[in-house]
Design an enzyme around this catalytic site. Structure first.
Site, PDB file in Angstrom:
ATOM      1  N   LYS A 110      40.673  45.114  34.313  1.00 25.42           N
ATOM      2  CA  LYS A 110      41.641  45.747  34.330  1.00 25.42           C
ATOM      3  C   LYS A 110      40.806  47.821  33.699  1.00 25.42           C
ATOM      4  O   LYS A 110      40.887  48.714  33.970  1.00 25.42           O
ATOM      5  CB  LYS A 110      42.303  45.709  32.393  1.00 25.42           C
ATOM      6  N   LYS A 190      40.436  37.498  48.028  1.00 23.06           N
ATOM      7  CA  LYS A 190      41.126  35.932  47.761  1.00 23.06           C
ATOM      8  C   LYS A 190      42.751  36.304  47.995  1.00 23.06           C
ATOM      9  O   LYS A 190      42.570  37.220  47.318  1.00 23.06           O
ATOM     10  CB  LYS A 190      40.058  36.125  46.133  1.00 23.06           C
ATOM     11  N   LYS A 193      48.516  37.152  44.343  1.00 24.95           N
ATOM     12  CA  LYS A 193      50.317  38.063  43.651  1.00 24.95           C
ATOM     13  C   LYS A 193      49.611  39.276  43.951  1.00 24.95           C
ATOM     14  O   LYS A 193      50.546  39.594  44.217  1.00 24.95           O
ATOM     15  CB  LYS A 193      50.896  36.870  42.936  1.00 24.95           C
TER      16      LYS A 193
END
Length: 321
Positions: A110, A190, A193
């Site tokens: 992040k 990879k 979602k």
């Protein structure tokens, strides 16, 4: 011996979730005492829509059951149905170094992307440690990307045991199927979602076909020889026998075999592999009373184990009970 793991109800599950973790849950049922939960507290770190979170929670539970998780063999429950998880997290916070949390992959990702993570995301590994340590877990079946969280749980358990000079927490071990630990998405990255590159088991057939047909390939013509280790064969390898996989790779090498042909073969394989589970899920979705019964039974069983553990923890840290 006990195994434990959980999945966030943050959206529709995909084949990466299945091969990276869910399949292990099912395969381990006859070997270990299993506890498998829906990590709805963890899902709050992204501040989801409340209605959508409740919806996703039921959907993920339906997926669990349709794919073979048996509530007669394993304890299936909601994380939020066991208040001891957050109580233990607070206690563990006080022996967890900030430096350890700063090494967390999710937190660092992040920061690297310029986003401002909330405190929940920063302390996420401590809650996960509480999830694991609460139940004297021996093995945690997870995807490779979660290995660090199990290591953090071990580190926190060691610090707690050393501080109080008492073996309160068992040290857990991760359980990873290396050959399918990271499942390739339709774009070659990879499957996640977050990246929107998934193939989902339980979406309508038309949507599933669209996802498979969106797998990224190069621009080589039908006649040309192609790289046999492409995005299609990487996903096909999850469903095919060794002989079937080699046959597809050889067709790519030989030429006169298009990516569209391969995608169609993959689509049929996926439908066949999850065919029974898709039918079972439809039946379960029509009987939500049964689903609520399972959650209530899981709540009672998980709380019984958690309360016993917390009695020991509270006494150890000096809480007056």
């Amino acid at each position: 011996m006990r195994s434990l793991s959980g999945i966030q109800p943050s959206g529709i599950l995909h084949i990466g979730n299945y091969f990276g973790a869910l399949k292990q849950f099912v395969d381990l049922q006859d070997k270990y005492e299993g506890l498998y939960f829906l990590a709805d507290y963890h899902a709050l770190t992204s501040n989801p829509d409340p209605v959508k979170l409740r919806e996703n929670t039921i959907n993920v539970l339906l997926d669990y059951l349709a794919l073979g998780l048996d509530p007669k063999k394993s304890i299936v429950f909601l994380q939020s149905d066991v208040p001891c998880h957050t109580e233990l997290m607070w206690i563990l916070n006080n022996v967890t170094p900030v430096a350890l949390l700063e090494r967390g992959h999710a937190y660092k990702d992040k920061i690297a992307k310029g986003l401002k993570p909330n405190t929940g995301l920063f302390t996420y590994p401590v809650l996960m440690a509480a999830d694991i340590l609460m139940y004297d877990t021996d093995y945690v079946p997870v995807g490779k990307d979660q290995k660090q969280h199990v290591e953090f749980a071990r580190d926190i358990a060691i610090k707690f045991n050393e501080h109080y000079q008492k073996e309160v927490f068992k040290l857990p071990n991760d359980l990873i199927m290396e050959n399918v630990a990271v499942v390739t998405g339709v774009d070659g990255e990879k499957m996640s979602k977050s990246y929107g590159n998934m193939i989902n088991m339980f979406v309508p057939e038309k949507q599933l076909k669209k996802q498979v047909m969106s797998i990224v390939t190069d621009s080589k013509t039908l006649e040309e020889s192609k790289d046999p280790d492409n995005n299609i064969t990487k996903i096909y390898s999850l469903f095919a026998t060794k002989e079937e996989l080699e046959a597809m790779k050889q067709k790519f090498i030989n030429g006169n075999y298009g990516y569209g042909h391969a995608k169609k073969e993959l689509f049929e394989k996926i439908l066949d592999y999850f065919g029974e589970a898709r039918k079972k899920r439809e039946k379960l979705a029509d009987n939500l009373d049964y689903i609520h019964e399972i959650l209530n039974e899981g709540k009672i069983k998980a709380n019984k184990i958690a309360q016993a553990k917390m009695d020991v923890v509270r006494k150890t840290v000096g809480l007056y009970k």
